[in-house]
Design an enzyme around this catalytic site. Structure first.
Site, mmCIF file in Angstrom:
data_model
loop_
_atom_site.group_PDB
_atom_site.id
_atom_site.type_symbol
_atom_site.label_atom_id
_atom_site.label_comp_id
_atom_site.label_asym_id
_atom_site.label_seq_id
_atom_site.Cartn_x
_atom_site.Cartn_y
_atom_site.Cartn_z
ATOM 1 N N CYS A 83 0.825 -1.216 0.000
ATOM 2 C CA CYS A 83 0.000 0.000 0.000
ATOM 3 C C CYS A 83 0.856 1.262 0.000
ATOM 4 C CB CYS A 83 -0.934 0.011 1.211
ATOM 5 S SG CYS A 83 -1.915 -1.480 1.334
ATOM 6 N N HIS A 332 -9.356 4.146 -0.958
ATOM 7 C CA HIS A 332 -8.003 3.598 -0.850
ATOM 8 C C HIS A 332 -7.701 2.703 -2.048
ATOM 9 C CE1 HIS A 332 -4.373 1.991 0.701
ATOM 10 N NE2 HIS A 332 -4.854 1.022 1.453
#
Lengths: 386, 137, 351
Positions: A83, A332
């Site tokens: 991420c 996200h």
């Protein structure tokens, strides 16, 4: 080492882009950033992405994006750090310019999550954790955060509802961000009553996965004026790693890589956390927001939720966070998220944040987390003009 | 059918017997084994160390949306288990009522199916933990 | 003399059992298949969880046997697993267990198959292996996750469980084998072809010509050859596909309830197939006194019976509590309904 600045920014809305593929989303962000910087060419392209191989069956992303963005021939490479891929790609771009090897460099983060709607997605995301010692036991990304959150609540005597402020603030801020995925405000009641994903993590503790791409253009600060009078200077850039697995950490409740990277960043910038005007942190889960605030010096150990309880994380508070919705409400798109944070920080420092504008924002910090704290990238940005 | 064989086969002694290592220099006990000591960075060959398999729950959660290959046993509880020799280890809890798990609960290692690679593939066995068996005195 | 009696005395150095914690009450089966009407052959049966199979069951039993035996696993010369539900059709269960207990690589590994007597066969062969000096110790295991076709009479009883025995020299043993005898004929009372999931059976044919003929013949032969009567035994364990068969066979052999009740677990555990008679044996060993004489007779469809006469020694009492007892596992119990049972035992068609 040369001083480096951001001269252009671009982003696509975060959401479900059923009709746009990986390459097209990346192009949209790159093209927007290039227009914004008034450039037509660049020396290098760094692509932040986590899951293209697992979800879209596509490796070799640097060349693909360069090709379809009309940049054939350019130096291009993909950077992967789960991420934290996008901030890691941005840092490579920064290193390229700072070193003097490259002058105009593009960093783009892109993630196409919706090409798989099944269990492959959760398996792909789990790839951020240790395959042989975590993932084989059926652990998911949510579960890892739940393990940390459960122990945190136990150790520091914190209730789940104490985390509500993080989600409420994020949703409130996203309401004024056209690129955000969830532009609806939520209440504390919504937070308390939401469904459980993996106890104690509820639906409103977790950020939504989605498609998206964001890009910036970097160049040496001394050349920035040729392109814009609104350049944003990179005052600090630091990346630190911790153990990949949560179980190997000396203290699973402490983001050592956040402490390491933020302390390095403060040192580079010659400032401390008290000087930061806003902080785009990695609120993939509310627990990560609390831990990030603690390890980066904004709250004492175990007191991360106190800032949320006291309203200090709102735009009017001492340390505004997730000013344009954060991961929680902007969304996200994992390997793109770090560049959304940086684009949003640039917007704040340029004074382009609209209804989310933090007054007199001069110094902004971003922090992008890969895995459950294994790779943490911290950047500090500064307004060049005024 | 996937054929991930060597990847799991080479971990047999770890998965079946909790064989880790003890650092000859600083004495720290590690699971899984590493080439370099995680505490003192010593890189001399570390002797094997077999953990007792006893420990307690450090943290836990229940997975409802299981990844591919794990749906059969969902919802299942995963935990960080603090082994009595020191290290934390990630594993599933088994033979347990999910709602009755709590932090500090004493557990012991058992060997169970971790996953099967479809109907035709290899079965992966390994450690899980269960509440310590009640034994009449 | 038809008995198998080794030239050197051999015994049980360690034993252990394992029974999964889930229980399916027999009345759940009648609820689904017979409107809750009619009698049931047992109270409930043990059901393995979704992550359990014959390997995991056999392994925990083996670990318990090793705790009692207190030996170096490297000295185990053979690891043998008898079952009708090996996790693989091709690939041994025994090598997995051997590896997990630390007996590899210098050991003999093999899987045995003879319906419900596959477990006692490993013991019988182990006696010969140890007595012949081929190995210091043999680990013999009987374990199963037996499957009954949904709605079939066997579904009431087909259960999961197993037991393991470390066979070694008499001087180290907690019980010594006096003799063993095997009685087999070609009697197809119960079978399963390689590609089918559930076994088939010959209904009432499984009784007289199969179970009773073989169990009684084996028991009567071994007793007669050694000149024993039922009164000479402290305990008797007979294969237990249900409650009725072993009770009737024990009575025909002249045994009283107090002799068979300890080793009759099927009413609360079900028929654990290759684990059944050996689990009865571990339950007896858990409470027997030194000097007790035990008769244990298995039965495997197809068909045959292995009979053993076992005499406990002074070493037994110290070993009884050093690992979980059969009763400890019986007491660990969570009742499940038919739906959960269907899920746990892989009877839900997912694709």
């Amino acid at each position: 080492m040369r001083d480096v600045s951001i001269i252009g920014i671009g982003q696509t809305p975060v959401g479900e882009h059923w009709g746009r593929s990986l390459r097209h989303l990346a192009y949209d962000a790159v093209a927007a950033a290039m227009r914004n910087a008034n450039i037509e060419r660049a020396d290098a392209l760094y692509v932040g992405n986590m899951l293209s191989g697992e979800i879209s069956g596509q490796s070799h992303l640097g060349t693909l994006i360069a090709d379809f963005a009309g940049l054939r021939g350019i130096e291009a490479v993909k950077v992967e750090a789960a991420c934290a891929s996008a901030a890691a790609a941005f840092r490579q771009a920064y290193i390229g310019v700072a070193s003097g090897l490259q002058d105009i460099v593009i960093a783009v983060g892109v993630e196409k999550m919706t090409d798989d709607v099944g269990t492959q997605l959760s398996a792909g995301l789990a790839g951020a954790a240790d395959a042989d010692y975590e993932v084989i036991h059926g652990i998911t990304f949510v579960a890892l955060n739940a393990l940390i959150m459960k122990r945190y609540m136990h150790e520091y005597n914190v209730a789940r509802e104490d985390f509500a402020g993080f989600a409420i603030n994020a949703h409130a801020n996203a309401a004024a961000n056209n690129n955000a995925m969830f532009q609806n405000p939520i209440t504390k009641k919504d937070f308390v009553n939401c469904g459980v994903v993996a106890d104690p993590v509820g639906l409103l503790d977790a950020s939504p996965m989605a498609d998206g791409a964001a890009a910036v253009i970097l160049c040496p600060t001394e050349q920035a004026r040729e392109f814009t009078d609104n350049a944003i200077r990179i005052k600090a850039s630091a990346l630190a790693t911790d153990t990949l697995s949560v179980h190997d950490r000396r203290d699973p409740l402490w983001l050592q890589a956040a402490e390491d990277s933020s302390m390095r960043a403060y040192k580079q910038a010659g400032i401390g956390p008290e000087d930061i005007d806003f902080f785009e942190l990695h609120d993939a889960f509310t627990i990560m927001a609390a831990l990030s605030l603690e390890a980066s010096g904004f709250a004492q150990r175990g007191h991360g939720t106190w800032l949320a309880l006291d309203g200090e994380i709102t735009p009017e508070g001492k340390i505004p966070i997730s000013t344009r919705g954060g991961l929680k409400a902007r969304g996200h798109p994992v390997g793109a998220t770090g560049l959304y944070q940086i684009v949003e920080a640039a917007q704040q420092l340029r004074g382009e944040a609209g209804n989310n504008q933090i007054k007199n924002a001069a110094l902004g910090m971003t922090q992008n987390i890969g895995g459950s704290g294994a790779t943490i990238v911290t950047h500090i940005f500064e307004r060049v003009n005024q | 059918m996937t054929t991930e064989i060597a990847r799991h086969w080479r971990l047999n002694s770890q998965r079946y017997q909790l064989v880790g290592e003890v650092c000859p220099k600083c004495g720290v006990k590690m699971f899984p084994p590493r080439d370099v000591c995680m505490e003192c960075a010593d890189d001399t060959r570390q002797p094997d160390f077999q953990f007792s398999g006893r420990g307690e729950v450090y943290s836990f959660t229940t997975v409802h949306n299981a990844p591919e290959g794990y749906q059969e046993s969902a919802p299942y509880t995963v935990a960080l288990v603090k082994l009595e020799e020191g290290p934390l280890i990630t594993a599933q809890l088994t033979d347990v009522v999910n709602s009755e798990v709590e932090i500090g609960m004493p557990v012991e290692m058992v060997t169970r199916k971790l996953r099967a690679q479809g109907e035709e593939g290899v079965i992966i066995y390994g450690y899980k933990f269960r509440p310590r068996l009640a034994v009449a005195g | 003399m038809p008995l198998m009696k080794p030239n050197t005395d051999v015994g049980i150095v360690g034993y252990g059992c394992y029974i999964p914690m889930y229980r399916l009450p027999a009345k759940e089966v009648t609820r689904i298949w017979n409107d809750g009407q009619g009698g049931v052959p047992i109270k409930e049966k043990a059901v393995g969880g979704p992550d359990e199979d014959t390997m995991t069951i056999g392994l925990e039993a083996a670990r318990n046997a090793l705790v009692r035996a207190q030996i170096d696993p490297q000295q185990i010369g053979a690891v043998w697993v008898g079952s009708e539900s090996h996790p693989y059709a091709v690939k041994p269960t025994s090598t997995i267990i051997a590896e997990a207990i630390g007996a590899t690589p210098a050991t003999q590994g093999a899987d045995w198959q003879f319906a419900c007597k596959a477990g006692t066969e490993t013991i019988q062969a182990g006696i010969g292996f140890v007595a012949g000096g081929m190995a210091r110790y043999v680990l013999g295991i009987g374990a199963d996750t037996a499957q009954g076709r949904p709605g079939d009479a066997l579904e009431f009883t087909a259960a999961s469980g197993g037991a393991a025995f470390v066979i070694g020299a008499a001087e180290e043993s907690l019980a010594v084998f006096e003799a063993t005898y095997s009685h087999v004929t070609d009697t197809p009372d119960f079978w399963r072809r390689p590609t089918t999931h559930y076994p088939s059976h010959g209904q009432r044919f499984t009784g007289e010509p199969a179970y009773f003929h073989h169990v009684l013949s084996a028991a009567q032969t071994i007793m007669a050859e050694l000149g024993y009567t039922a009164q000479d035994f402290a305990y008797v364990i007979l294969h237990q596909p249900n409650r009725k068969f072993p009770e009737r066979a024990a009575a025909e052999l002249g045994f009283e309830k107090e002799q068979w009740v300890t080793g009759l677990l099927s009413p609360v555990v079900g028929n654990t197939y290759a684990g059944a008679s050996v689990l009865g044996l571990t339950a007896v060993l858990d409470i027997a006194q030194p000097g007790d004489k035990i008769l244990c007779v298995s039965f495997g469809s197809g068909a045959g019976s292995d009979a053993f006469i076992i005499n406990t020694t002074d070493r037994l009492p110290d070993k009884q509590k050093s690992a979980p007892t059969t009763q400890d596992y019986i007491n660990r119990r969570i009742e499940i309904d038919y739906a959960t049972y269907v899920r746990y035992r892989n009877k839900l068609k997912m694709h």
